[in-house]
Design a protein around this motif. Sequence first.
Motif, PDB file in Angstrom:
ATOM      1  N   PRO A  46       0.810  -1.210   0.000  1.00  0.00           N
ATOM      2  CA  PRO A  46       0.000   0.000   0.000  1.00  0.00           C
ATOM      3  C   PRO A  46       0.850   1.269   0.000  1.00  0.00           C
ATOM      4  O   PRO A  46       1.833   1.387   0.737  1.00  0.00           O
ATOM      5  CB  PRO A  46      -0.806  -0.104   1.298  1.00  0.00           C
ATOM      6  CG  PRO A  46      -0.925  -1.585   1.529  1.00  0.00           C
ATOM      7  CD  PRO A  46       0.396  -2.145   1.059  1.00  0.00           C
ATOM      8  N   GLY A  47       0.493   2.221  -0.872  1.00  0.00           N
ATOM      9  CA  GLY A  47       1.145   3.523  -0.932  1.00  0.00           C
ATOM     10  C   GLY A  47       2.538   3.552  -1.523  1.00  0.00           C
ATOM     11  O   GLY A  47       3.146   4.621  -1.606  1.00  0.00           O
ATOM     12  N   ASP A  48       3.083   2.439  -1.957  1.00  0.00           N
ATOM     13  CA  ASP A  48       4.461   2.414  -2.472  1.00  0.00           C
ATOM     14  C   ASP A  48       4.562   3.187  -3.789  1.00  0.00           C
ATOM     15  O   ASP A  48       3.736   3.012  -4.679  1.00  0.00           O
ATOM     16  CB  ASP A  48       4.912   0.974  -2.686  1.00  0.00           C
ATOM     17  CG  ASP A  48       6.413   0.875  -2.897  1.00  0.00           C
ATOM     18  OD1 ASP A  48       7.121   0.625  -1.909  1.00  0.00           O
ATOM     19  OD2 ASP A  48       6.871   1.065  -4.039  1.00  0.00           O
ATOM     20  N   PRO A  49       5.579   4.049  -3.936  1.00  0.00           N
ATOM     21  CA  PRO A  49       5.705   4.858  -5.160  1.00  0.00           C
ATOM     22  C   PRO A  49       6.171   4.069  -6.377  1.00  0.00           C
ATOM     23  O   PRO A  49       6.120   4.564  -7.499  1.00  0.00           O
ATOM     24  CB  PRO A  49       6.728   5.925  -4.782  1.00  0.00           C
ATOM     25  CG  PRO A  49       7.555   5.291  -3.707  1.00  0.00           C
ATOM     26  CD  PRO A  49       6.609   4.387  -2.950  1.00  0.00           C
ATOM     27  N   GLY A  50       6.645   2.841  -6.192  1.00  0.00           N
ATOM     28  CA  GLY A  50       7.076   2.027  -7.333  1.00  0.00           C
ATOM     29  C   GLY A  50       8.499   2.330  -7.760  1.00  0.00           C
ATOM     30  O   GLY A  50       9.281   2.936  -7.041  1.00  0.00           O
ATOM     31  N   THR A  51       8.812   1.919  -8.978  1.00  0.00           N
ATOM     32  CA  THR A  51      10.157   2.079  -9.523  1.00  0.00           C
ATOM     33  C   THR A  51      10.426   3.548  -9.839  1.00  0.00           C
ATOM     34  O   THR A  51       9.560   4.223 -10.398  1.00  0.00           O
ATOM     35  CB  THR A  51      10.294   1.248 -10.817  1.00  0.00           C
ATOM     36  OG1 THR A  51       9.861  -0.080 -10.555  1.00  0.00           O
ATOM     37  CG2 THR A  51      11.717   1.231 -11.319  1.00  0.00           C
TER      38      THR A  51
END
Length: 143
Positions: A46-51
């Motif tokens: 949840p909420g992770d901005p990704g690469t």
Amino acid sequence: MSDNPSRTREPRSTAWQSALTLLQEVEPPFIPAGAHAMTIVIEYPPGDPGTPPHRHSGPAFGYVLEGEMRFELEGEPERVIRAGEVFWEPGGDVIHYQDGNNRDDMRVRFTVTMLCEPGKPMLALVDEEELAQRRDRRAPRPA
């Protein structure tokens, strides 16, 4: 007909005739010579901005399995892709700015099939200097 009852032929299924659902059809700008295909599953909490901003050596085709992904390619506005929806990117010189989780209450999972150019990494991060040089190519950001 066979004399052996255990070899009785079952009727063939016709389900294959209606089993296919077309999700996307695109013409990628190029497929690198000698490319190899790679299919991966990516999962962000949840909420992770990704690469961080990056690019791929060849085109990539994806499908969101669960959740919502925030997706942004160079020259296109940011958009949200939800479970059951597809995306693609041309690869090559185009910067992929975002592939992060749009939700802070659930994970996002998506699968991507990429055609990778031999001798090049599947993913190359873009440094801050190049991002600054190409800022005019990025679509306006949401307020």
